[in-house]
Design an enzyme around this catalytic site. Structure first.
Site, PDB file in Angstrom:
ATOM      1  N   GLY A   1     -38.326  -6.778   1.938  1.00  0.00           N
ATOM      2  CA  GLY A   1     -38.007  -5.795   2.975  1.00  0.00           C
ATOM      3  C   GLY A   1     -36.546  -5.756   3.325  1.00  0.00           C
ATOM      4  O   GLY A   1     -35.739  -6.573   2.862  1.00  0.00           O
TER       5      GLY A   1
ATOM      6  N   LYS B   1     -35.327 -14.003   6.617  1.00  0.00           N
ATOM      7  CA  LYS B   1     -34.547 -12.818   6.965  1.00  0.00           C
ATOM      8  C   LYS B   1     -33.080 -13.232   7.037  1.00  0.00           C
ATOM      9  O   LYS B   1     -32.691 -14.021   7.885  1.00  0.00           O
ATOM     10  CB  LYS B   1     -35.020 -12.261   8.307  1.00  0.00           C
ATOM     11  CG  LYS B   1     -34.316 -10.984   8.716  1.00  0.00           C
ATOM     12  CD  LYS B   1     -34.989 -10.435   9.959  1.00  0.00           C
ATOM     13  CE  LYS B   1     -34.293  -9.225  10.502  1.00  0.00           C
ATOM     14  NZ  LYS B   1     -34.965  -8.698  11.690  1.00  0.00           N
TER      15      LYS B   1
ATOM     16  N   ASP C   1     -38.730   0.059  18.010  1.00  0.00           N
ATOM     17  CA  ASP C   1     -38.717   0.453  16.593  1.00  0.00           C
ATOM     18  C   ASP C   1     -40.097   0.253  15.966  1.00  0.00           C
ATOM     19  O   ASP C   1     -40.227  -0.302  14.877  1.00  0.00           O
ATOM     20  CB  ASP C   1     -37.647  -0.326  15.804  1.00  0.00           C
ATOM     21  CG  ASP C   1     -37.266   0.414  14.504  1.00  0.00           C
ATOM     22  OD1 ASP C   1     -37.612   1.604  14.369  1.00  0.00           O
ATOM     23  OD2 ASP C   1     -36.635  -0.202  13.630  1.00  0.00           O
TER      24      ASP C   1
END
Length: 333
Positions: A17, A39, A132
């Site tokens: 991602g 991440k 979001d």
């Protein structure tokens, strides 16, 4: 914070991602063999040390613990890069809705909707707006558990004392009309509009309001929900950009007519309350969990545990790559 080279503690397998502020990789802990999501925090643009946005996200995630919110395990520094280490989730909603191997039943869709709302009810109770909510930020594992992720745009908010925020948040297709009309004073109700968009997407398998820019986005909403009017939305005329972008001619509300072939009357009722034009009358996540759709409407919610039978993992990133391959093939044909 764990300071260690990632190749010793974690073996990076592949990218899964692209978050608001960095790339996300699937990795495996070399000793425990547990999968995690790493991440990577973008540091290139930072001249003044650690990015404020990342600090905010870390602080926020450390304060959250709920079965429907992704868990941040730890922070890690490796070769000058900083990583957030999350529990690994096999799929995201955008990816999983694009596959055809596994068919979701009504009970499964109800469970996904319920889990999303339970996560939002918890966030809003803790005084957090996500800002979001979209398919690629809603993760699923093979046990059928759903978790909200990517808190890069999330903020703490005061429930009683409303603050001024930017309206340039929430991915366009999931952005509520008040932000498109220029509102900067808002709260948790902006997430609820996005949740309504996701609810429709679960049933139709694609985003429903697909605008090209802010103006077009409003028009796409009007064509389905009808044009807003001051009697449907009390503060409408006072919104900063209303005079600039107000609809030219009134359009009828076609919502029920368009979605009744996919959804039961109780599901339509809930979706309509999530997509109320007036933010003040939009249903809250806690109230939505008490809706007849979950309590009385049959079948009752059931987790899609059969996702473990799927071949491969389904994330938005793979879906995009597949789409590009298909386009190339079609172009060559």
């Amino acid at each position: 914070m764990v300071e260690t080279p990632s190749k010793e503690l974690y073996a990076v397998l592949n990218q899964v991602g692209e978050g608001t502020f960095g790339k996300v990789y699937k990795a495996q802990n070399t000793s425990s063999k547990v999968y995690v999501a790493l991440k990577r925090i973008r540091m290139e643009t930072e001249r003044d040390g650690f990015p404020v946005t990342a600090m905010r996200e870390i602080k926020l995630l450390q304060s959250l613990k709920h079965p429907n919110v992704v868990r941040l395990h730890e922070m890690m520094v490796s070769n000058g890069s900083v990583f957030m280490v999350f529990e690994y989730m096999d799929h995201d909603l955008t990816g999983i809705l694009s596959q055809t191997q596994f068919k979701f039943t009504e009970a499964h869709l109800k469970s996904l909707c319920q889990q999303m709302l339970a996560g939002l009810a918890y966030l809003h109770h803790k005084g957090v707006i996500h800002r979001d909510i979209k398919g690629s930020n809603i993760l699923l594992n093979n046990r059928g558990e759903l978790k909200l992720a990517d808190f890069g745009l999330a903020r703490f908010y005061h429930k009683r004392r409303r603050s001024d925020y930017t309206n340039r948040v929430i991915t366009l297709w999931y952005r509520p009309p008040e932000l498109l009309f220029g509102a900067t004073v808002y709260g948790a109700e902006v997430d609820m509009w996005s949740a309504g968009c996701i609810m429709l997407e679960l049933f139709t398998k694609k985003p429903v309001f697909q605008g090209n820019d802010e103006l077009h986005q409003l028009h796409v909403i009007f064509k389905i929900m009808g044009t807003p009017s001051p009697d449907r939305w009390l503060g409408l005329l006072n919104l900063p950009w209303y005079e600039l972008v107000k609809p030219r001619e009134p359009l009828p509300n076609r919502f029920r007519e368009l979605f009744q072939k996919w959804m039961s009357p109780a599901a339509l009722d809930l979706a309509e309350q999530l997509l109320a034009y007036d933010p003040a009358s939009r249903i809250t996540a806690a109230a939505a969990l008490d809706a007849p759709y979950f309590k009385q409407d049959q079948p009752l919610a059931e987790r899609p545990t059969g996702l473990s039978t799927l071949e491969g993992e389904w994330h938005e990133l793979e879906t995009k790559v597949e789409r590009q391959k298909k386009r190339k093939k079609e172009g060559a044909a």
